[in-house]
Scaffold this active site. Structure first.
Site, PDB file in Angstrom:
ATOM      1  N   THR A 172       0.848  -1.195   0.000  1.00  0.00           N
ATOM      2  CA  THR A 172       0.000   0.000   0.000  1.00  0.00           C
ATOM      3  C   THR A 172       0.879   1.239   0.000  1.00  0.00           C
ATOM      4  O   THR A 172       1.869   1.306   0.727  1.00  0.00           O
ATOM      5  CB  THR A 172      -0.928   0.032   1.232  1.00  0.00           C
ATOM      6  OG1 THR A 172      -1.801  -1.104   1.177  1.00  0.00           O
ATOM      7  CG2 THR A 172      -1.770   1.293   1.249  1.00  0.00           C
ATOM      8  N   PHE A 174       1.110   5.163   0.849  1.00  0.00           N
ATOM      9  CA  PHE A 174       0.517   6.191   1.687  1.00  0.00           C
ATOM     10  C   PHE A 174       1.116   7.551   1.347  1.00  0.00           C
ATOM     11  O   PHE A 174       2.273   7.637   0.923  1.00  0.00           O
ATOM     12  CB  PHE A 174       0.790   5.906   3.174  1.00  0.00           C
ATOM     13  CG  PHE A 174       0.095   4.697   3.721  1.00  0.00           C
ATOM     14  CD1 PHE A 174      -1.111   4.818   4.391  1.00  0.00           C
ATOM     15  CD2 PHE A 174       0.648   3.434   3.576  1.00  0.00           C
ATOM     16  CE1 PHE A 174      -1.752   3.707   4.913  1.00  0.00           C
ATOM     17  CE2 PHE A 174       0.015   2.313   4.091  1.00  0.00           C
ATOM     18  CZ  PHE A 174      -1.192   2.445   4.760  1.00  0.00           C
TER      19      PHE A 174
END
Length: 276
Positions: A172, A174
């Site tokens: 992921t 960010f």
């Protein structure tokens, strides 16, 4: 005043893990929604915001691109977090006893092979770390949760199987955001993120993108989404490699201006080393 970094979710969420990795010196502040994360920074309750924007398996995080341009915040850094999913249960429970697991809807498909091979039923929860917290409180010995190792540690659960995600690349990205913009050149490799709206003329997007190709600027992300409740009002979100002071980036952005109604830079920041 204690420096805080706000994230969406319960303690033990992957966003919490991202905060600990990127800002270990800050206190992590859990918030119920992305809007609450942004509001906490704008009010001064938190210093920075940790917001997920995309995942290599799941894709774009819903609604986040709509929120960023109007947040009043600026991208200060990016952080890549390898998402390792673990199956956890109450202390003393064996894997054979677990008949069902709860996790965020996004996590369940990422562990489909593991769950199917063991006949474990997946149930959607609002939050994976929250599912771990609920499991610890309810005491169901036939139930488990899919979450981070951090969540197991926080809620006193046993990890029965580690890193059960189907795809080894599961990561992921960010964005770390703050109220003040910092466009200084803080690393050798920089990223620039901006949003823009093209003029209502034929082939406007094609012409707007031409300057990046002819000037050798690598665009790593381009996404569109509707704004203002209209099917004809489209805003584009873009990430490029480079700094606005780079000669080739300057030329590309100048050409972009000719074919757009509005261009807004959301942040200039160092590229995370795991990007390359």
């Amino acid at each position: 005043m204690t420096a805080r970094i706000a994230f969406q979710g319960e303690a033990g969420a992957y966003s919490h893990e991202a905060c600990l990795n990127a800002r270990p010196e800050m206190e992590a502040l859990p918030c119920a929604t992305f809007e609450d994360v942004i509001a906490s920074v704008r009010s001064g309750e938190a210093t920075e915001a940790m917001l997920p924007v995309e995942n290599t398996t799941y894709g774009r995080v819903a609604d986040i691109h709509r929120l960023l341009p109007e947040s009043g915040l600026h991208i200060h850094d990016e952080a890549f977090v390898r998402v390792h999913i673990s199956l956890m249960a109450l202390p003393g429970v064996t894997l054979e006893e677990v008949k069902s697991v709860r996790a965020h809807l996004v996590l369940l498909p990422q562990c489909a092979s593991f769950l199917e091979s063991r006949g474990i039923k997946g149930e959607a929860a609002a939050d994976s770390a929250g599912a771990a917290a609920e499991l610890a409180a309810q005491g169901d010995r036939t139930a488990g949760a899919l979450a981070s190792d951090l969540a197991a540690q926080i809620y006193g659960l046993d990890i029965l199987a580690r890193h059960i995600e189907d795809h080894a690349h599961n990561t992921t990205r960010f964005l770390i955001m703050s109220p003040e913009a910092d466009e200084s050149r803080r690393a050798e490799r920089m990223m620039t993120t901006f949003v823009f709206r093209v003029r209502n003329i034929p082939a406007a997007l094609f012409k707007a993108m031409g300057g990046f190709a002819t000037n050798g600027v690598n665009m790593t992300k381009l996404e569109s989404y509707m704004v203002g409740g209209s099917f004809t009002a489209t805003q584009f979100y873009a990430d490029i490699e480079g700094h606005p002071d780079d000669a080739n980036v300057q030329l590309a952005m100048e050409e972009l201006d000719h074919f757009t109604e509005e261009v807004k830079i959301l942040g200039v920041y160092p590229a995370d080393p795991r990007r390359f």
